[in-house]
Write an enzyme that holds these catalytic residues in place. Structure first.
Site, PDB file in Angstrom:
ATOM      1  N   HIS A 184      36.234  48.891  29.179  1.00 14.35           N
ATOM      2  CA  HIS A 184      36.751  47.999  30.211  1.00 14.35           C
ATOM      3  C   HIS A 184      36.390  48.514  31.612  1.00 14.35           C
ATOM      4  CE1 HIS A 184      39.369  45.014  32.016  1.00 14.35           C
ATOM      5  NE2 HIS A 184      39.855  45.960  32.797  1.00 14.35           N
TER       6      HIS A 184
ATOM      7  N   CYS B 120      41.688  41.555  45.094  1.00 17.39           N
ATOM      8  CA  CYS B 120      42.336  40.248  45.030  1.00 17.39           C
ATOM      9  C   CYS B 120      42.247  39.647  43.629  1.00 17.39           C
ATOM     10  CB  CYS B 120      41.797  39.295  46.093  1.00 17.39           C
ATOM     11  SG  CYS B 120      40.070  39.488  46.431  1.00 17.39           S
ATOM     12  N   ASN B 121      41.363  40.187  42.801  1.00 16.99           N
ATOM     13  CA  ASN B 121      41.233  39.627  41.463  1.00 16.99           C
ATOM     14  C   ASN B 121      41.843  40.463  40.361  1.00 16.99           C
ATOM     15  OD1 ASN B 121      40.031  37.212  42.062  1.00 16.99           O
ATOM     16  ND2 ASN B 121      37.991  38.093  42.139  1.00 16.99           N
TER      17      ASN B 121
END
Lengths: 275, 443
Positions: B102, B53-54
């Protein structure tokens, strides 16, 4: 009069004290991980030291105040280890290890040259029993006071609503600290009671009377009553938690005062005058 | 042809939920989407899709990063039916070192909305499993993901990034665990059956609470919640006798004045024989008189106190995150070293076979002379030449691998070495013939 065991024992205690302090400060070092084994090693080495002294003296080496203190430190280290390992309370290590180290270091630095000859009247099987019981009781009271101190500091932080310091993650709950304090007091009280009884039996066998109202005896009785009251208040009115912790420390202060005072004033048989 | 990693996508910082929700893939559709993506973007050799969801991110391995990204962006726009201009400004791209970093940061929960939250690792493992199922994860992605998981584990172990409570109800439960050793033998009283109270009660139950009393102005609400949480409903007019049973009291009723005051509670404490009470006041206006906190063995936290606890542990986590960044950087270095080593593999293989070929050629040329030797002597010559070749290769290859010889770009150097040694080049330049003449002269 130091044995070869003393310096290694001191070194281990010093490392242990440093390790516990670093752990408390939130530093994850190798020393912090070795704090408990180092405390155990120190206690083991000190056992060697005491054995050598005991063999030389012909009995438990407690003929003067300094020696009694060293013996007490040893019992405190042992009892501390049990509490740390069995009851999973590493948090008191930061209190036990430095105390044991300081007592032993002071005594090592000021150790009197000639060791006191053990008078014939003291060479009895009752000596190790009586002394070990009494000092074990005191050692448990030392640790109980430490646990109470942790309780008070921690409780204050919870009340002040500043409870979540990263280093507090491993601090036991208040309930557990309180329960362990109670158990330590109970066992200490039992040891003290047995010490009084064995002392009386021994005195009767040697001097023909159970009790002679000398200062050490009177003070011990006072302390016995204080601890009895402390346990009683928990069982009847339910004084626990903060109040119990504060009282534990208060009674312990009286104990320290009487132990030091009586020993240094050196009157009566407990002070080394054995008429 | 250098294989290189890239990640691009949107996350909670760069794109509002309105954008994220249009790009996100339902979990069941990811495997099929990966297959379509592989089809639509031929320059991408390996690929995985991370959709939570993020964040929605595409991570891949390619030899042509820029083209690969264009292909993947076009695919995403087409596949999701979103105009690329709608999400282009929110898009971030990481390549090579930055992409590895990342990925590791995401796995270690350093890129999460709530730093240190533990769910992301599971979501990343899911993304990896889906890429593995779709067959789009190759050697590099396998290694990259596994490394990301181990970095996350290491960060969790070496820092306090996951410690402390980051929501009001978890802060309340965390505090309960600091007061009580175990909650299995404790009783919880909920005064008010609202949503916050329910959440807190659920968290407490997870820690072992078995005895749960619920009271509410509207008795039906209390009964409904009691049924849901396996508790006992108590009428609101008659909850006071139960106060002395409660080790944890949670207040969340709407009331103009405090529901419990200090005078009343002093008696309760005595009746409880001073056993500790944890009072959680979720009500605004507050349900419990502030002075209750001064009572012996009573710990009162209102909604602001709990929020402070939450804020502080978020601050603690952010400090711990700095330590975690250092760990991530170290691990990125070690991963890139592995990747460089991987790129050396084909060149090293070629160098090895070129040199070995030269050796065999030489032996072949002297076959007639060798045939006349005793078997022992022949073996000796065989092993001499092999030893010479191996020692020579060892020096060159180990120098290329660990960069000890001061060669900054091992891949480039290996490529040069490979070309210089390649047989075709040597024959074209007539090198072999020249060598022969020298040797003949010596003989």
């Amino acid at each position: 009069m130091n044995t070869a065991w003393l310096i290694p024992a001191l070194a281990c205690y010093a490392l242990s004290a440093t390790g516990f302090t670093m752990e408390r400060a939130g530093m994850h070092s190798r020393l912090a991980r070795w704090a408990i084994p180092m405390l155990a090693a120190g206690a083991a080495l000190q056992t060697g030291d005491l054995l050598m002294r005991g063999i030389r003296a012909g009995n438990v080496p407690v003929t003067n105040f300094g020696q009694s203190l060293v013996f007490l430190a040893w019992l405190t280290a042992l009892a501390g280890l049990v509490v740390i390992v069995r009851m999973r309370m590493p948090v008191i290590g930061v209190y036990v290890a430095p105390i044991v180290f300081v007592v032993l270091a002071l005594e090592a630095a000021t150790m009197r040259q000639a060791h006191l000859a053990m008078p014939q009247t003291l060479r009895s099987v009752w000596l190790p029993i009586h002394v070990t019981l009494a000092l074990l009781g005191y050692a448990l009271f030392v640790i109980a006071a430490g646990v109470s101190l942790v309780y008070l500091v921690y409780e204050r932080r919870l009340k002040a609503k500043r409870p979540l310091m990263p280093t507090d993650e491993r601090t036991p709950s208040l309930e557990k600290l309180d329960r362990i304090n109670y158990r330590l007091l109970g066992w200490g009280f039992l040891m003290l009671s047995l010490a009084i009884v064995t002392g009386a039996i021994w005195a009767d066998a040697t001097w023909g009377h159970f009790w002679s109202w000398e200062p050490a005896q009177s003070w011990t009785l006072v302390i016995w009553f204080l601890y009895a009251g402390l346990l009683e208040s928990r069982l009847t009115v339910g004084w626990r938690g903060r109040r119990a912790a504060a009282l534990t420390i208060a009674v312990f202060t009286v104990l320290v005062g009487s132990f030091v005072g009586v020993s240094l004033l050196a009157t009566g048989k407990h002070g080394g005058n054995f008429g | 042809m250098r294989e290189s990693l890239f990640i691009f996508g949107v996350n909670h910082r760069t794109a509002p939920v309105a954008v994220r929700e249009r790009l996100a893939y339902p979990e069941g559709e990811i495997v099929a989407a990966l297959a379509r993506l592989k089809e639509a973007a031929p320059t991408i050799d390996e690929v995985a899709l991370i959709s939570t969801c993020n964040r929605v991110e595409i991570m891949g391995v390619t030899t042509a990063p820029d083209r690969a990204q264009t292909e993947a962006t076009d695919f995403l726009a087409g596949d999701r039916g979103v105009d690329a201009t709608a999400f282009a400004p929110a898009l971030y791209t990481h390549q090579a070192r930055s992409a590895v970093r990342h990925l590791f940061r995401v796995g270690a929960s350093l890129d999460s909305m709530v730093v240190g939250e533990p769910q992301i690792l599971g979501q990343l493992k899911n993304a990896y499993a889906q890429a593995a199922t779709a067959g789009t994860a190759g050697l590099v992605l396998h290694r990259a993901f596994h490394k990301a998981f181990s970095v996350a584990k290491r960060v969790r172990k070496a820092t306090l990034i996951g410690h402390g409570s980051v929501s009001v109800s978890s802060a309340a439960v965390g505090l309960a665990a600091k007061i009580f050793d175990t909650l299995t033998d404790k009783t919880v009283l909920l005064i008010g059956a609202g949503q916050m109270a329910e959440l807190t009660a659920r968290n407490l139950k997870r820690l072992g609470v078995q005895s749960l009393l619920i009271t509410s102005r509207t008795f039906d609400n209390a009964v409904a919640l009691a049924r849901k949480l396996d508790g006992t409903a108590v009428p609101f007019d008659n909850f006071r006798p139960y106060l002395k049973l409660a080790d944890v009291v949670v207040g969340s009723v709407a009331a103009a004045a405090p529901v419990i005051g200090p005078e009343e509670f002093e008696g309760v404490i005595r009746e409880r024989r001073y056993r500790p009470v944890f009072m959680i006041d979720l009500g605004v206006p507050r349900n419990f008189d502030q002075r209750l906190n001064a009572l012996e063995n009573v710990y009162l936290y209102d909604i602001d106190d709990l929020s402070t606890v939450v804020r502080e542990s978020i601050g603690d986590r952010e400090r711990e995150a700095e330590k975690a960044e250092g760990i991530v950087d170290l691990e990125v270095d070690s991963f890139l070293k592995w990747l460089d080593g991987l790129e050396l593999v084909p060149a090293i293989k070629d160098i090895r076979s070129s040199v070995e070929q030269l050796r065999e050629l030489e032996l072949e040329r002297h076959r007639a002379w060798l045939a006349g030797l005793a078997p022992g002597e022949r073996e000796r010559i065989e092993s001499m030449t092999r030893g010479l070749v191996n020692k020579l290769l060892h020096r060159i290859l180990s120098g290329l691998r660990d960069g000890r010889a001061g060669i900054p770009d091992g891949v480039h150097a290996a490529e040069i070495a490979r070309r210089l040694l390649s047989t075709e080049l040597a024959i074209e330049g007539g090198a072999l013939i020249d060598d022969d003449r020298d040797e003949d002269d010596d003989l």
